[in-house]
Design a protein around this motif. Structure first.
Motif, PDB file in Angstrom:
ATOM      1  N   ASN A  90      16.508 -26.029 -10.275  1.00 18.92           N
ATOM      2  CA  ASN A  90      16.803 -25.445  -9.049  1.00 18.92           C
ATOM      3  C   ASN A  90      15.357 -24.732  -8.420  1.00 18.92           C
ATOM      4  N   THR A 218      23.304 -28.468  -1.485  1.00 16.88           N
ATOM      5  CA  THR A 218      23.098 -28.390  -2.811  1.00 16.88           C
ATOM      6  C   THR A 218      23.094 -26.828  -2.932  1.00 16.88           C
ATOM      7  N   HIS A 220      25.030 -24.773  -3.644  1.00 14.06           N
ATOM      8  CA  HIS A 220      25.885 -24.365  -4.787  1.00 14.06           C
ATOM      9  C   HIS A 220      25.530 -24.534  -6.025  1.00 14.06           C
ATOM     10  N   TRP A 221      24.503 -25.281  -6.156  1.00 17.58           N
ATOM     11  CA  TRP A 221      23.811 -25.600  -7.449  1.00 17.58           C
ATOM     12  C   TRP A 221      23.581 -24.628  -8.327  1.00 17.58           C
ATOM     13  N   ASP A 222      23.112 -23.278  -7.915  1.00 18.15           N
ATOM     14  CA  ASP A 222      22.697 -21.960  -8.618  1.00 18.15           C
ATOM     15  C   ASP A 222      24.112 -21.945  -9.553  1.00 18.15           C
ATOM     16  N   THR A 223      25.160 -21.868  -8.951  1.00 20.41           N
ATOM     17  CA  THR A 223      26.397 -21.448  -9.557  1.00 20.41           C
ATOM     18  C   THR A 223      26.834 -22.791 -10.491  1.00 20.41           C
ATOM     19  N   LEU A 224      26.729 -23.871  -9.725  1.00 14.07           N
ATOM     20  CA  LEU A 224      27.135 -24.936 -10.605  1.00 14.07           C
ATOM     21  C   LEU A 224      26.312 -25.544 -11.872  1.00 14.07           C
TER      22      LEU A 224
END
Length: 249
Positions: A90, A218, A220-224
């Motif tokens: 991230n 991308t 949403h990658w913090d959560t994913l």
């Protein structure tokens, strides 16, 4: 030799180098230092382009530190460990500077994920890759989004299922992980330097805007990736994984 993460600035290029004496495997402290160094370089006005590399002349990165994995005794600690890889990816994703990867040797597991999270990656002919996680009872959950995005879901699935096979650097180039391959580390280093020196002459606003476009979709990658770290953190506690890891201690 001791583990380290260093940042050196040469002519507006920030060279970040990480190292661990065990084939550049990544324990929690190195992952944390690497995350913070990437963030620092991204915010440093003296740096226009970043090069990410590892120390030594053999393995680029052997992935997670098995010595640390063996010691994990609860799911929260497991999640925290795998969050280290999530945080690195991230940090690379949100860094406002373009990141060039320099892969001089084999990349395994998390090492493939780090290479996939660079914006452009150059490698030597010795830079074979392997996703070995299923063979030890886990899975490349945290790095999957980066690998799939760069190489495609079907290639990621092929490598994940065929977990004990190294795939050649030529294969990795064909599938989009590497932009180009070089016959020696010396030629690789010159190509990386030449590319970085060229990029620093470009419009920095255009480079920053292009970085945003490259990573579009991308957010949403913090959560994913946090959710994926939780899956891996749970699986590392399984009897299968514990017994398998003992063979590597």
């Amino acid at each position: 030799m001791e583990a380290y993460v260093n940042l050196n600035i040469e002519n507006s290029v920030g060279y970040i180098e990480f190292f661990h004496p065990n084939r550049n495997a990544m324990p929690s402290d190195v992952l944390k230092d690497l995350t913070e160094t990437i963030k620092h370089a991204g915010n440093n006005p003296e740096i226009k382009v970043i090069v990410l590399k590892s120390g030594g002349d053999r393995t680029f990165c052997a992935g997670a530190s098995f010595n640390e994995l063996i010691e994990i005794e609860d799911a929260e600690t497991g999640k925290q460990f795998f969050s280290g890889f999530a945080n690195v990816i991230n940090a690379m994703r949100t860094c406002p500077k373009l990141i060039i990867g320099r892969v001089q040797g084999k990349a395994v597991g998390g090492g493939v994920g780090i290479a996939a999270a660079t914006d452009y990656c150059l490698a030597s002919q010795y830079a074979a890759i392997k996703l070995s996680e299923l063979s030890i009872g886990i899975g490349p959950f945290v790095i999957e989004p980066a690998v799939s995005r760069k190489m495609g879901k079907m290639t990621m699935s092929q490598m994940t299922i065929n977990a004990e096979e190294f795939y050649s650097a030529e294969f990795a180039k064909e599938k989009g992980l590497y932009g180009d391959l070089f016959d020696s580390v010396e030629v690789l280093d010159k190509a990386v330097s030449d590319l970085a020196e060229k990029l620093i002459t470009y419009n920095p606003e255009a480079l920053k805007a292009m970085k945003s476009v490259i990573w579009e979709g991308t957010a949403h990658w913090d959560t994913l990736l946090a959710e994926r770290a939780e899956i891996s953190g749970r699986l590392v506690l399984s009897d299968f994984t514990k017994e398998t890891l003992k063979r590597f201690k």
